[in-house]
Design a protein around this motif. Structure first.
Motif, short mmCIF file in Angstrom:
data_model
loop_
_atom_site.label_atom_id
_atom_site.label_comp_id
_atom_site.label_asym_id
_atom_site.label_seq_id
_atom_site.Cartn_x
_atom_site.Cartn_y
_atom_site.Cartn_z
N GLN A 16 0.81 -1.04 0.28
CA GLN A 16 0.02 -0.18 0.30
C GLN A 16 0.63 1.44 0.03
O GLN A 16 0.57 2.19 -0.21
CB GLN A 16 -1.00 0.03 1.47
CG GLN A 16 -2.16 -1.08 0.99
CD GLN A 16 -3.18 -0.64 0.09
OE1 GLN A 16 -3.17 0.22 -0.42
NE2 GLN A 16 -4.09 -1.52 0.06
N LYS A 19 3.03 0.97 -3.83
CA LYS A 19 2.81 0.25 -4.89
C LYS A 19 2.79 1.60 -6.04
O LYS A 19 3.05 0.45 -7.63
CB LYS A 19 1.14 0.15 -5.26
CG LYS A 19 -0.07 1.98 -4.35
CD LYS A 19 -1.33 1.47 -4.07
CE LYS A 19 -1.67 3.04 -4.30
NZ LYS A 19 -3.45 2.28 -3.76
N GLU A 20 3.53 2.58 -6.25
CA GLU A 20 3.54 3.02 -7.15
C GLU A 20 4.88 2.39 -7.99
O GLU A 20 5.11 2.61 -9.60
CB GLU A 20 3.54 4.37 -7.14
CG GLU A 20 2.59 5.38 -6.27
CD GLU A 20 2.14 5.55 -5.32
OE1 GLU A 20 3.61 4.88 -4.45
OE2 GLU A 20 1.14 4.93 -5.30
N ILE A 21 5.63 2.12 -6.80
CA ILE A 21 7.05 1.85 -7.60
C ILE A 21 6.77 0.59 -8.54
O ILE A 21 7.46 0.76 -9.53
CB ILE A 21 7.90 0.79 -6.39
CG1 ILE A 21 8.43 2.06 -5.21
CG2 ILE A 21 9.46 0.11 -6.77
CD1 ILE A 21 8.83 1.42 -3.68
N TYR A 22 5.88 -0.19 -8.40
CA TYR A 22 5.39 -1.58 -9.28
C TYR A 22 4.57 -1.09 -10.18
O TYR A 22 4.36 -2.15 -10.79
CB TYR A 22 5.06 -2.31 -8.50
CG TYR A 22 5.74 -2.90 -7.38
CD1 TYR A 22 7.14 -3.57 -7.59
CD2 TYR A 22 5.76 -2.51 -6.08
CE1 TYR A 22 7.82 -3.90 -6.78
CE2 TYR A 22 6.65 -3.08 -5.01
CZ TYR A 22 7.83 -3.69 -5.58
OH TYR A 22 8.85 -4.66 -4.21
N GLY A 23 3.92 -0.02 -10.04
CA GLY A 23 2.43 0.19 -10.58
C GLY A 23 1.37 -0.28 -10.54
O GLY A 23 0.66 -0.48 -11.46
N SER A 25 -2.44 -0.18 -9.61
CA SER A 25 -3.28 0.30 -8.91
C SER A 25 -4.06 -0.05 -7.94
O SER A 25 -4.94 0.91 -7.27
CB SER A 25 -4.45 0.98 -10.77
OG SER A 25 -4.88 -1.11 -10.60
N SER A 81 2.83 -4.76 -14.99
CA SER A 81 1.89 -3.45 -15.22
C SER A 81 1.75 -3.33 -16.29
O SER A 81 1.92 -3.73 -17.47
CB SER A 81 2.79 -2.48 -14.36
OG SER A 81 3.54 -2.41 -15.16
#
Length: 188
Positions: A16, A19-23, A25, A81
């Motif tokens: 949580q 999560k942006e590191i892995y793409g 959503s 992703s």
């Protein structure tokens, strides 16, 4: 420090937060808890598998490694992703996929022993074509069918679950060469 008393919760909290590191959503919609593995040293690994609308993503898995103090030490694996707008309902039946895979291997002349070709029950995957080669060119809904004869054939065939097209194929055993081995005594 990650919040949570259970390792699974710590891993989810990490996802949580990052999560942006892995793409990613939505963690809840794309990753499902698989298991906790304990290695020979007693260290634990929490494993999550990636899904798209409930369909497993080929090689989509994240592993969270914890030390003996239950601290996260590393994360590895693949998160694929960019999967969107892929029809996750197959048009081909499992039976059609099995037949296509067996026909393909039959026509490739790999069955040198002549033993009957068999197939596994096909598994449905979202398959990122090119992942193994290091560059993804397309996303496909596929059936993975293992074709084998328990002698000299073991092929993994990935068949587009909408069109029946062969997307990828991997060999599961090294094919033997026609060799003769000669030995002589050296008089030792």
């Amino acid at each position: 420090t990650l919040n949570g008393s259970a390792l699974q919760q710590k891993a989810l909290n990490f996802l949580q937060d990052f999560k942006e590191i892995y793409g990613i959503s939505s963690v809840e919609e794309t990753l499902i808890f698989d298991k906790i593995q304990v290695d020979n040293y007693g260290l634990e690994t929490v494993i999550f598998n990636q899904v798209y609308h409930g369909v497993a993503v080929f090689d989509g898995q994240l592993r969270f490694h914890f030390n003996s103090n239950k601290k996260l030490t590393s994360v590895n694996g693949n998160y694929i992703s960019g999967i969107s707008k892929l029809n996750h309902q197959p048009q081909l039946t499992v039976f059609q996929a099995q037949n296509k895979a067996i026909d393909l291997i039959t026509n490739q002349d790999k069955n040198h022993s002549g033993q009957q070709l068999l197939s596994s029950l096909p598994k449905l995957y979202v398959f990122p074509k090119g992942l193994i080669q290091g560059y993804i060119t397309s996303m496909n809904l596929v059936y993975e069918v293992e074709v084998y004869n328990q002698m000299d054939v073991r092929e993994f065939v990935y068949i587009n679950a909408h069109t029946g097209e062969i997307i990828e194929q991997f060999t599961g055993i090294a094919h033997a060469l026609d060799r003769e081995v000669y030995e002589s005594t050296s008089g030792n």
